[in-house]
Design a protein around this motif. Sequence first.
Motif, short mmCIF file in Angstrom:
data_model
loop_
_atom_site.label_atom_id
_atom_site.label_comp_id
_atom_site.label_asym_id
_atom_site.label_seq_id
_atom_site.Cartn_x
_atom_site.Cartn_y
_atom_site.Cartn_z
N ARG A 173 3.39 -26.19 47.01
CA ARG A 173 4.39 -27.07 46.37
C ARG A 173 3.97 -28.53 46.49
NH1 ARG A 173 8.22 -23.63 48.88
NH2 ARG A 173 8.63 -25.22 50.50
N GLN A 174 3.50 -28.90 47.68
CA GLN A 174 3.11 -30.29 47.90
C GLN A 174 1.93 -30.67 47.01
OE1 GLN A 174 2.39 -30.54 52.10
NE2 GLN A 174 4.55 -30.80 52.62
N ILE A 175 0.97 -29.76 46.88
CA ILE A 175 -0.20 -30.04 46.06
C ILE A 175 0.19 -30.24 44.60
CG2 ILE A 175 -2.32 -29.03 45.10
CD1 ILE A 175 -2.83 -27.80 47.84
N LEU A 176 1.03 -29.35 44.07
CA LEU A 176 1.44 -29.46 42.67
C LEU A 176 2.28 -30.71 42.43
CD1 LEU A 176 2.29 -25.80 41.57
CD2 LEU A 176 0.23 -27.12 41.16
N ARG A 177 3.18 -31.00 43.35
CA ARG A 177 4.02 -32.18 43.18
C ARG A 177 3.17 -33.46 43.13
NH1 ARG A 177 9.41 -31.46 43.68
NH2 ARG A 177 10.16 -29.49 44.58
N ARG A 178 2.18 -33.52 43.98
CA ARG A 178 1.34 -34.71 44.03
C ARG A 178 0.36 -34.76 42.87
NH1 ARG A 178 -0.80 -35.44 50.13
NH2 ARG A 178 -1.86 -37.17 49.06
N ARG A 179 -0.18 -33.60 42.50
CA ARG A 179 -1.18 -33.57 41.43
C ARG A 179 -0.58 -33.93 40.07
NH1 ARG A 179 -5.47 -35.32 39.63
NH2 ARG A 179 -6.34 -34.18 37.89
N PHE A 180 0.65 -33.45 39.81
CA PHE A 180 1.26 -33.66 38.51
C PHE A 180 2.38 -34.70 38.52
CE2 PHE A 180 -0.54 -29.38 38.40
CZ PHE A 180 -1.35 -29.49 37.28
#
Length: 351
Positions: free
Chosen positions: A290-297
């Motif tokens: 979740r953290q990766i997707l939130r930051r990436r997008f």
Amino acid sequence: MSQETSFSSSEIDSFSDLGNRAVYLEQRQTCQCELLAVKKAARMRKVCVTRELQTRAERLCSEEIEYVFSERFDQEDAMDQILVPLQTLCAELKPRTDDDDLSDDTGLLQTRLYAVPLLNKEQEIILFRGMNYLKYRAAMLQQQVDLKAPCIGILDRIEQKLKDARSLRDYIIQANLRLVVSIAKNLTDRANSFEDIVSDGYLPLIRAVEIFDIDRGNRFSTYGTWAVRNYLFRTTKKGRKYRKNFVNGAETLALGLSDIRSTLRSQETYHRSIEQVLEQVLCSLDQRERQILRRRFGLSPAEVPEKFREIAEDFGVSTERVRQLTIRSLQRMRDMIEEQSLEIPDISEIL
């Protein structure tokens, strides 16, 4: 596969023989093959064999085969119209045989770009129709599978058709990688490296190939450019600057996007329409994903997309690992959307 199959193990994976396999499998009669042997094994209580076969059949039948339908598929001479030209073309083409992902090294990426020549209009038509026809025939065979007593021959044919369809898809993608690179060159900035943008552009290119309708008469480069730019313009800072001027009414008409899902809508309306479903599917991921997707997008409160390298440094992993986790997480989200039959505009194109 049954003994009547005339292809060696090396030919089964050969792209140049793909057309020959497609024609051969289409001409085969319904296979009775090892059905009697399976029933005999069941009577002998060799449950492991029967269970393994049923598991294989259940897996194939549970898979939703997505394809772009054409009226040509139901015509009596469909094989002559679609597979025979494909047979000739595949024998002429010489794609790369490696299955590596896009490399972070620009030199290797440039080598990969020119490994497959650009497709002319006729080649494009043959490959797209062949890809979708193989998936269509696999879907038709899927309906013939008897889960109580599955026929190995039919299962083999389904798997081979899907495998060949993926090979055609991958060839089309490789022939259009230049498109992603040409767009990425204009969007690089301090927050987004060239390699990161190319990697991001690879995802919408794959999806564009899967849903492109060749019968509308457009070249794929027209639709592919729209799909990749539309995605990258939403996910890069420099791209958002030019987003409002990218698609106008004339270009939309030229793309042939006549259904309501393809009409242009503002970024604000788009985000409102998918905000709830994104939160819902994000909950299915673990905390790190979740953290990766939130930051990436740019889904974090700051709403500023971060590059893979920045995220990797914070998590103490490699850039490639973050990219792999991103792709895996997007696939899991897409699977959940399909499982729950959530109908959100454009969500299938973004994931």
